[in-house]
Design a protein around this motif. Structure first.
Motif, PDB file in Angstrom:
ATOM      1  N   TYR A 153       0.834  -1.192  -0.441  1.00  0.00           N
ATOM      2  CA  TYR A 153       0.115  -0.056  -0.215  1.00  0.00           C
ATOM      3  C   TYR A 153       1.066   1.428   0.197  1.00  0.00           C
ATOM      4  N   THR A 154       1.152   2.173  -0.987  1.00  0.00           N
ATOM      5  CA  THR A 154       1.044   2.859  -0.979  1.00  0.00           C
ATOM      6  C   THR A 154       0.325   4.387  -1.520  1.00  0.00           C
ATOM      7  N   ALA A 155       0.866   5.799  -1.329  1.00  0.00           N
ATOM      8  CA  ALA A 155      -0.317   7.193  -2.188  1.00  0.00           C
ATOM      9  C   ALA A 155       0.819   7.239  -3.076  1.00  0.00           C
ATOM     10  N   LEU A 156       0.378   8.147  -4.191  1.00  0.00           N
ATOM     11  CA  LEU A 156       1.226   7.744  -4.916  1.00  0.00           C
ATOM     12  C   LEU A 156       1.434   9.798  -5.415  1.00  0.00           C
ATOM     13  N   VAL A 157       2.138  10.857  -5.526  1.00  0.00           N
ATOM     14  CA  VAL A 157       1.778  12.187  -5.953  1.00  0.00           C
ATOM     15  C   VAL A 157       1.735  12.144  -7.882  1.00  0.00           C
ATOM     16  N   GLU A 158       0.469  12.262  -8.171  1.00  0.00           N
ATOM     17  CA  GLU A 158       0.569  12.381  -9.450  1.00  0.00           C
ATOM     18  C   GLU A 158       0.320  12.497 -10.340  1.00  0.00           C
ATOM     19  N   ASP A 159       0.829  14.207  -9.901  1.00  0.00           N
ATOM     20  CA  ASP A 159       1.139  15.606 -11.084  1.00  0.00           C
ATOM     21  C   ASP A 159       2.181  15.948 -11.509  1.00  0.00           C
ATOM     22  N   ASP A 207       4.723  -4.544  -8.776  1.00  0.00           N
ATOM     23  CA  ASP A 207       3.104  -4.325  -9.912  1.00  0.00           C
ATOM     24  C   ASP A 207       3.686  -5.715 -10.834  1.00  0.00           C
ATOM     25  N   TYR A 208       4.764  -5.665 -11.314  1.00  0.00           N
ATOM     26  CA  TYR A 208       5.022  -7.140 -11.863  1.00  0.00           C
ATOM     27  C   TYR A 208       5.788  -8.394 -11.113  1.00  0.00           C
ATOM     28  N   ASN A 209       5.915  -8.377  -9.925  1.00  0.00           N
ATOM     29  CA  ASN A 209       7.139  -9.223  -9.583  1.00  0.00           C
ATOM     30  C   ASN A 209       6.401  -9.823  -8.041  1.00  0.00           C
ATOM     31  N   GLY A 210       4.696 -10.316  -8.247  1.00  0.00           N
ATOM     32  CA  GLY A 210       4.179 -11.099  -6.950  1.00  0.00           C
ATOM     33  C   GLY A 210       3.386 -10.019  -6.455  1.00  0.00           C
ATOM     34  N   TYR A 211       3.366  -8.835  -6.261  1.00  0.00           N
ATOM     35  CA  TYR A 211       2.815  -7.870  -5.221  1.00  0.00           C
ATOM     36  C   TYR A 211       1.618  -7.606  -5.994  1.00  0.00           C
ATOM     37  N   THR A 212       0.934  -7.557  -5.098  1.00  0.00           N
ATOM     38  CA  THR A 212      -0.988  -6.874  -5.249  1.00  0.00           C
ATOM     39  C   THR A 212      -0.852  -5.291  -5.169  1.00  0.00           C
ATOM     40  N   LEU A 213      -0.580  -4.398  -5.535  1.00  0.00           N
ATOM     41  CA  LEU A 213       0.531  -2.894  -5.219  1.00  0.00           C
ATOM     42  C   LEU A 213      -1.719  -2.703  -5.572  1.00  0.00           C
ATOM     43  N   VAL A 214      -1.501  -1.478  -4.297  1.00  0.00           N
ATOM     44  CA  VAL A 214      -2.998  -0.507  -4.054  1.00  0.00           C
ATOM     45  C   VAL A 214      -2.244   0.412  -3.706  1.00  0.00           C
ATOM     46  N   THR A 215      -2.878   1.904  -4.271  1.00  0.00           N
ATOM     47  CA  THR A 215      -2.504   2.722  -4.370  1.00  0.00           C
ATOM     48  C   THR A 215      -3.629   3.738  -4.377  1.00  0.00           C
ATOM     49  N   LYS A 216      -3.149   4.610  -4.394  1.00  0.00           N
ATOM     50  CA  LYS A 216      -4.090   5.672  -4.315  1.00  0.00           C
ATOM     51  C   LYS A 216      -4.130   7.862  -4.712  1.00  0.00           C
ATOM     52  N   PRO A 217      -3.823   8.430  -5.016  1.00  0.00           N
ATOM     53  CA  PRO A 217      -3.783   9.810  -5.375  1.00  0.00           C
ATOM     54  C   PRO A 217      -3.323  10.251  -3.619  1.00  0.00           C
ATOM     55  N   THR A 218      -2.566  11.271  -3.933  1.00  0.00           N
ATOM     56  CA  THR A 218      -2.028  12.279  -2.057  1.00  0.00           C
ATOM     57  C   THR A 218      -2.575  13.096  -2.571  1.00  0.00           C
ATOM     58  N   LYS A 219      -3.037  13.897  -1.046  1.00  0.00           N
ATOM     59  CA  LYS A 219      -3.718  14.858  -1.295  1.00  0.00           C
ATOM     60  C   LYS A 219      -2.729  15.757  -0.876  1.00  0.00           C
ATOM     61  N   GLU A 220      -2.974  17.595  -1.373  1.00  0.00           N
ATOM     62  CA  GLU A 220      -1.653  18.799  -0.783  1.00  0.00           C
ATOM     63  C   GLU A 220      -2.778  19.061  -0.123  1.00  0.00           C
ATOM     64  N   PHE A 221      -2.391  20.267   0.433  1.00  0.00           N
ATOM     65  CA  PHE A 221      -2.965  20.902   2.124  1.00  0.00           C
ATOM     66  C   PHE A 221      -1.902  21.875   2.442  1.00  0.00           C
ATOM     67  N   THR A 222      -2.372  23.564   3.398  1.00  0.00           N
ATOM     68  CA  THR A 222      -1.450  23.896   3.905  1.00  0.00           C
ATOM     69  C   THR A 222      -1.703  24.328   4.773  1.00  0.00           C
ATOM     70  N   ASP A 223      -0.476  23.880   5.561  1.00  0.00           N
ATOM     71  CA  ASP A 223      -1.624  23.647   7.257  1.00  0.00           C
ATOM     72  C   ASP A 223      -1.343  25.211   8.368  1.00  0.00           C
ATOM     73  N   ALA A 224      -2.466  24.529   9.260  1.00  0.00           N
ATOM     74  CA  ALA A 224      -2.227  26.121  10.143  1.00  0.00           C
ATOM     75  C   ALA A 224      -1.135  27.121  10.141  1.00  0.00           C
ATOM     76  N   MET A 225       0.003  26.697   9.390  1.00  0.00           N
ATOM     77  CA  MET A 225       1.243  27.341   9.852  1.00  0.00           C
ATOM     78  C   MET A 225       1.512  27.842   7.707  1.00  0.00           C
ATOM     79  N   GLY A 226       1.408  27.418   7.215  1.00  0.00           N
ATOM     80  CA  GLY A 226       1.378  27.650   5.841  1.00  0.00           C
ATOM     81  C   GLY A 226       2.365  27.176   5.007  1.00  0.00           C
ATOM     82  N   ARG A 227       2.133  26.097   5.840  1.00  0.00           N
ATOM     83  CA  ARG A 227       3.364  24.810   4.932  1.00  0.00           C
ATOM     84  C   ARG A 227       2.623  24.239   3.781  1.00  0.00           C
TER      85      ARG A 227
END
Length: 197
Positions: free
Chosen positions: A50-56, A70-90
């Motif tokens: 399981y891993t999230a991926l940055v798509e852009d 993916d090609y060597n015996g594992y079942t991959l479960v992925t989804k795109p990451t979400k980007e946000f800005t925290d309260a400190m502007g980071r």
């Protein structure tokens, strides 16, 4: 490790958590060796990663690893990451795969005898308890030997057995200059969010 030769095994790898634990212990994972190790312990039904991926991004440092798995015996479960800005502007990137992993564990519980969870995230304690009520044994693989430890105490205590990741290093660590059949390992994960509590 406590396995029985005829038991059906499923592996669930929290990618960012395992990456961080191995990095804290100073080695890279050879995923082919990891698969071989657990295939020898019983009847390996499925190995999920399981891993999230940055798509852009034009290039993602984790993409070669994901493609290889993916090609060597594992079942991959992925989804795109979400980007946000925290309260400190980071700028922050979030890519939590806990729900996907939990759903797959519950679905596979009726088809296996033993689940091996590569994660130290304490949020999975209740999941382990639910699976154990279905008469499925659960082993947790993480580390107590990093500073700070990468496994939540309640997760370790709930598991039927705890496997110290550092003890597996001789069998699953990638050789420092391995070039033939090299299994890619990212320089860093796409995101650094690792939960242990």
């Amino acid at each position: 490790m406590n396995f029985y030769p005829q038991e059906r095994i499923a592996i669930f790898i929290d990618g960012s958590n395992l990456y961080s634990a191995a990095r804290a212990l100073g080695f890279d994972i050879d995923y082919k060796s990891l698969l071989d190790l657990f295939s020898a312990q019983g009847r390996l039904v499925r190995a999920f990663y399981y891993t999230a991926l940055v798509e852009d991004q034009e290039y993602s440092p984790i993409r070669p690893l994901v493609d290889w798995l993916d090609y060597n015996g594992y079942t991959l479960v992925t989804k795109p990451t979400k980007e946000f800005t925290d309260a400190m502007g980071r700028r922050k990137i979030k890519g939590n795969m806990d729900i996907e992993l939990a759903i797959d564990v519950m679905e596979m519980a009726k088809k296996v005898d033993h689940i091996v969870l590569f994660s130290g995230d304490g949020d999975f304690r209740r999941l382990i308890e639910a699976v154990q009520r279905k008469a499925v044994r659960v082993s947790v693989v993480s580390t107590l030997r990093s500073s700070p430890p990468m496994v939540a105490d309640e997760l370790r205590r709930q598991a039927d057995s705890f496997i110290e990741l550092q003890d597996l290093a001789p069998q699953i660590a990638r050789a420092p200059r391995q070039t033939e059949n090299r299994i890619p390992t990212p320089a860093r994960p796409d995101f650094d969010t690792v939960d242990i509590d």
